[in-house]
Scaffold this motif. Structure first.
Motif, PDB file in Angstrom:
ATOM      1  N   VAL A 118       0.842  -1.202   0.000  1.00 30.90           N
ATOM      2  CA  VAL A 118       0.000   0.000   0.000  1.00 30.90           C
ATOM      3  C   VAL A 118       0.875   1.250   0.000  1.00 30.90           C
ATOM      4  N   ARG A 119       1.874   1.262   0.880  1.00 27.58           N
ATOM      5  CA  ARG A 119       2.788   2.413   0.945  1.00 27.58           C
ATOM      6  C   ARG A 119       3.532   2.588  -0.375  1.00 27.58           C
ATOM      7  N   LYS A 120       4.018   1.483  -0.943  1.00 23.12           N
ATOM      8  CA  LYS A 120       4.794   1.535  -2.189  1.00 23.12           C
ATOM      9  C   LYS A 120       4.027   2.248  -3.292  1.00 23.12           C
ATOM     10  N   TYR A 121       2.778   1.850  -3.513  1.00 26.82           N
ATOM     11  CA  TYR A 121       2.049   2.407  -4.655  1.00 26.82           C
ATOM     12  C   TYR A 121       1.451   3.770  -4.364  1.00 26.82           C
ATOM     13  N   LEU A 122       1.120   4.048  -3.123  1.00 27.85           N
ATOM     14  CA  LEU A 122       0.685   5.403  -2.798  1.00 27.85           C
ATOM     15  C   LEU A 122       1.835   6.391  -2.987  1.00 27.85           C
ATOM     16  N   GLN A 123       3.032   5.973  -2.646  1.00 27.22           N
ATOM     17  CA  GLN A 123       4.187   6.846  -2.852  1.00 27.22           C
ATOM     18  C   GLN A 123       4.516   6.987  -4.334  1.00 27.22           C
ATOM     19  N   MET A 124       4.475   5.881  -5.065  1.00 21.05           N
ATOM     20  CA  MET A 124       4.793   5.928  -6.491  1.00 21.05           C
ATOM     21  C   MET A 124       3.844   6.849  -7.253  1.00 21.05           C
ATOM     22  N   LEU A 125       2.590   6.895  -6.819  1.00 23.38           N
ATOM     23  CA  LEU A 125       1.588   7.689  -7.520  1.00 23.38           C
ATOM     24  C   LEU A 125       1.321   9.039  -6.849  1.00 23.38           C
ATOM     25  N   GLY A 126       2.176   9.417  -5.927  1.00 24.33           N
ATOM     26  CA  GLY A 126       2.095  10.748  -5.336  1.00 24.33           C
ATOM     27  C   GLY A 126       0.911  10.970  -4.420  1.00 24.33           C
ATOM     28  N   LEU A 127       0.423   9.909  -3.765  1.00 22.58           N
ATOM     29  CA  LEU A 127      -0.756  10.014  -2.908  1.00 22.58           C
ATOM     30  C   LEU A 127      -0.458   9.760  -1.431  1.00 22.58           C
ATOM     31  N   TRP A 128       0.798   9.564  -1.100  1.00 22.46           N
ATOM     32  CA  TRP A 128       1.123   9.172   0.270  1.00 22.46           C
ATOM     33  C   TRP A 128       0.723  10.245   1.289  1.00 22.46           C
ATOM     34  N   GLU A 129       0.885  11.493   0.943  1.00 19.72           N
ATOM     35  CA  GLU A 129       0.541  12.567   1.884  1.00 19.72           C
ATOM     36  C   GLU A 129      -0.959  12.664   2.110  1.00 19.72           C
ATOM     37  N   ARG A 130      -1.760  12.075   1.215  1.00 18.56           N
ATOM     38  CA  ARG A 130      -3.220  12.101   1.363  1.00 18.56           C
ATOM     39  C   ARG A 130      -3.769  10.738   1.777  1.00 18.56           C
ATOM     40  N   ARG A 131      -2.913   9.883   2.299  1.00 24.40           N
ATOM     41  CA  ARG A 131      -3.293   8.505   2.576  1.00 24.40           C
ATOM     42  C   ARG A 131      -4.435   8.380   3.591  1.00 24.40           C
ATOM     43  N   ALA A 132      -4.519   9.335   4.522  1.00 22.94           N
ATOM     44  CA  ALA A 132      -5.526   9.245   5.579  1.00 22.94           C
ATOM     45  C   ALA A 132      -6.828   9.950   5.217  1.00 22.94           C
ATOM     46  N   ARG A 177       0.569   8.798 -17.851  1.00 22.37           N
ATOM     47  CA  ARG A 177       1.339   8.310 -19.006  1.00 22.37           C
ATOM     48  C   ARG A 177       2.766   7.953 -18.605  1.00 22.37           C
ATOM     49  N   GLU A 178       3.387   8.798 -17.804  1.00 24.40           N
ATOM     50  CA  GLU A 178       4.750   8.508 -17.355  1.00 24.40           C
ATOM     51  C   GLU A 178       4.787   7.247 -16.508  1.00 24.40           C
ATOM     52  N   PHE A 179       3.746   7.035 -15.716  1.00 26.00           N
ATOM     53  CA  PHE A 179       3.698   5.839 -14.886  1.00 26.00           C
ATOM     54  C   PHE A 179       3.556   4.593 -15.757  1.00 26.00           C
ATOM     55  N   ILE A 180       2.747   4.675 -16.819  1.00 27.45           N
ATOM     56  CA  ILE A 180       2.603   3.546 -17.744  1.00 27.45           C
ATOM     57  C   ILE A 180       3.949   3.225 -18.392  1.00 27.45           C
ATOM     58  N   GLU A 181       4.685   4.263 -18.776  1.00 23.92           N
ATOM     59  CA  GLU A 181       6.008   4.042 -19.372  1.00 23.92           C
ATOM     60  C   GLU A 181       6.956   3.378 -18.377  1.00 23.92           C
ATOM     61  N   SER A 182       6.853   3.750 -17.112  1.00 20.71           N
ATOM     62  CA  SER A 182       7.716   3.132 -16.096  1.00 20.71           C
ATOM     63  C   SER A 182       7.350   1.669 -15.894  1.00 20.71           C
ATOM     64  N   LEU A 183       6.076   1.335 -16.012  1.00 17.39           N
ATOM     65  CA  LEU A 183       5.653  -0.065 -15.890  1.00 17.39           C
ATOM     66  C   LEU A 183       6.188  -0.895 -17.050  1.00 17.39           C
ATOM     67  N   ARG A 184       6.182  -0.313 -18.257  1.00 17.50           N
ATOM     68  CA  ARG A 184       6.752  -1.024 -19.404  1.00 17.50           C
ATOM     69  C   ARG A 184       8.238  -1.295 -19.168  1.00 17.50           C
ATOM     70  N   ALA A 185       8.937  -0.312 -18.612  1.00 21.15           N
ATOM     71  CA  ALA A 185      10.370  -0.494 -18.335  1.00 21.15           C
ATOM     72  C   ALA A 185      10.605  -1.621 -17.340  1.00 21.15           C
ATOM     73  N   LEU A 186       9.612  -1.910 -16.497  1.00 16.85           N
ATOM     74  CA  LEU A 186       9.717  -3.006 -15.522  1.00 16.85           C
ATOM     75  C   LEU A 186       9.291  -4.348 -16.123  1.00 16.85           C
ATOM     76  N   GLY A 187       8.889  -4.345 -17.405  1.00 16.71           N
ATOM     77  CA  GLY A 187       8.538  -5.592 -18.076  1.00 16.71           C
ATOM     78  C   GLY A 187       7.084  -5.991 -17.961  1.00 16.71           C
ATOM     79  N   ARG A 188       6.213  -5.087 -17.475  1.00 13.19           N
ATOM     80  CA  ARG A 188       4.793  -5.407 -17.398  1.00 13.19           C
ATOM     81  C   ARG A 188       4.173  -5.383 -18.795  1.00 13.19           C
ATOM     82  N   THR A 189       3.225  -6.266 -19.010  1.00  9.09           N
ATOM     83  CA  THR A 189       2.459  -6.261 -20.251  1.00  9.09           C
ATOM     84  C   THR A 189       1.197  -5.445 -20.018  1.00  9.09           C
TER      85      THR A 189
END
Length: 315
Positions: A118-132, A177-189
Motif C-alpha cells: 500500500v505504501r509503495k504504490y501510494l508513494q509511487m503515484l504521489g498520494l502518500w501525503e493524502r493517505r488518511a 502516461r509517465e507511470f505507464i512508461e515506467s511499468l513497461r520499463a519493468l517488463g509489465r504487459t
C-alpha cells in the motif's frame, strides 16, 4: 502473454433472448510480454467486452484464449489473480481513506506485505501525503491514480487499462502516461483501451484498430507507411518547375508534388535517399531552407482504416 484465437461474444436480448448482438467476432491476437498494446475503436466497438472476457469476468461465446499461460474458461480464478484491471469508472469506498481502500483490496488478493505494498504504490503515484483522507474528498485525477494503485497491489504480470486518462487534467494525464512508461520499463504487459489517439501513438508499441473484429494490427509507424508511404518536404527559397521533372527521373523517387516553394517527395527510404536529393537540388542551383518528413497523425491512420473497411465512426 495474451493469445486469443477466434474469440467471440454474442449477447442475446429481448423476449426469449431471440435478438442477437454480435459484440466481438473472430478476435485473434498475440500480445507480447512487456509491450504496451493499444486497442483502438469507436464507442460500441466491443473493446470493453473484450477486456471483460480476457479478465475472466464474462464467458466468451466462441473461440479460446490464454493469459499468462492460463486457459480462459478453465483457469479463470488463476487468471484474475495474475492480472490487474482498471475499468473506465472504477468504484471506491468513498468514506474510507485511500490507505484503507487499498488495504481491503490487498487482503482480497492475499498480498503478503499489505502495509508495504500500500505504501509503495501510494508513494509511487504521489498520494502518500493524502493517505488518511477519505476518497470522497479526492479529485477525479487522484481517484484515477488510486484506482491504478489498486490494480497493481498484487504485482500482476498483465495490466488491463480501460481509458486510463479519460477526464483527467493535463498534469494528471501526463503523470499517468509517465507511470505507464515506467511499468513497461519493468517488463509489465499492458493492454490499453483508449480514445486518445495521440496518447496511443506515444505509449503503444503496437496497436489494433478494432470494430467487432480486428481491422489492422501493427506499430503506428508501420500503419502510417502502409497507408501513406513516406514523404519528405523540401522547403526552398524559390522553386523552378524543371526541378520536379529532374527529381522524378531519379530511380528511387516514387512521386514528386510542387506546392508553392515546397517539394513533397515520396521515398521508400528517406534516410538513404535524402543526401542524393540534396545533391541534385543544390547542383541545379536550389537554395534549400530545410527538409522535414511529412508525418501523418495516428488519427488520420485510424479514420482511413475505418473508412477503407466501411466502418466509419469516431474514436
Amino acid at each position: 502473454m495474451i493469445i486469443t484465437q477466434d474469440l467471440g461474444k454474442v449477447f442475446k436480448i429481448g423476449k426469449k433472448e431471440k435478438t442477437e448482438i454480435r459484440a466481438v467476432e473472430g478476435l485473434s491476437l498475440a500480445v507480447r510480454e512487456g509491450e504496451v498494446f493499444g486497442f483502438l475503436g469507436p464507442n460500441g466497438a466491443g473493446k470493453t467486452t473484450t477486456v471483460r472476457m480476457l479478465a475472466g469476468l464474462i464467458e466468451p461465446t466462441s473461440g479460446s484464449a490464454t493469459i499468462n499461460g492460463l486457459t480462459l474458461g478453465k483457469e479463470n480464478s488463476a487468471i484474475r489473480r495474475s492480472i490487474g484491471i482498471l475499468t473506465e469508472t472504477p468504484g471506491m469506498y468513498e468514506r474510507l481513506s485511500a490507505e484503507k481502500n487499498l488495504a481491503i483490496f490487498a487482503n482480497l488478493y492475499d498480498v503478503a506485505d499489505v502495509p508495504g505494498q500500500v505504501r509503495k504504490y501510494l508513494q509511487m503515484l504521489g498520494l502518500w501525503e493524502r493517505r488518511a483522507d477519505p476518497v470522497g474528498s479526492f479529485s477525479k485525477g487522484m481517484r484515477q491514480k488510486l484506482a491504478i494503485a489498486r490494480a497493481l497491489l498484487h504485482d500482476p504480470k498483465v495490466l488491463f487499462l480501460d481509458e486510463p486518462t479519460s477526464g483527467l487534467d493535463p498534469e494528471a494525464a501526463k503523470m499517468v502516461r509517465e507511470f505507464i512508461e515506467s511499468l513497461r520499463a519493468l517488463g509489465r504487459t499492458i493492454f490499453m483501451c483508449t480514445h486518445n489517439l495521440d496518447e496511443a501513438d506515444r505509449l503503444c508499441d503496437r496497436i489494433a484498430i478494432f470494430k467487432q473484429k480486428v481491422i489492422a494490427v501493427d506499430t503506428p509507424a508501420a500503419l502510417r507507411q502502409q497507408l501513406f508511404g513516406r514523404k519528405i518536404v523540401v522547403h526552398l527559397a524559390a522553386l523552378q518547375p524543371e526541378w520536379v521533372d529532374m527529381l522524378r527521373s531519379l530511380p528511387f523517387v516514387q512521386a514528386v508534388e510542387a506546392l508553392e516553394n515546397k517539394l513533397v517527395i515520396s521515398l521508400a527510404n528517406p534516410e538513404q535517399d535524402n543526401p542524393e536529393i540534396v545533391r541534385q537540388l543544390v547542383g541545379a542551383g536550389a537554395a534549400i531552407r530545410f527538409i522535414g518528413e511529412l508525418r501523418h497523425s495516428l488519427e488520420q491512420v485510424y479514420l482511413e482504416m475505418l473508412h477503407q473497411n466501411g466502418q466509419g465512426g469516431r474514436a
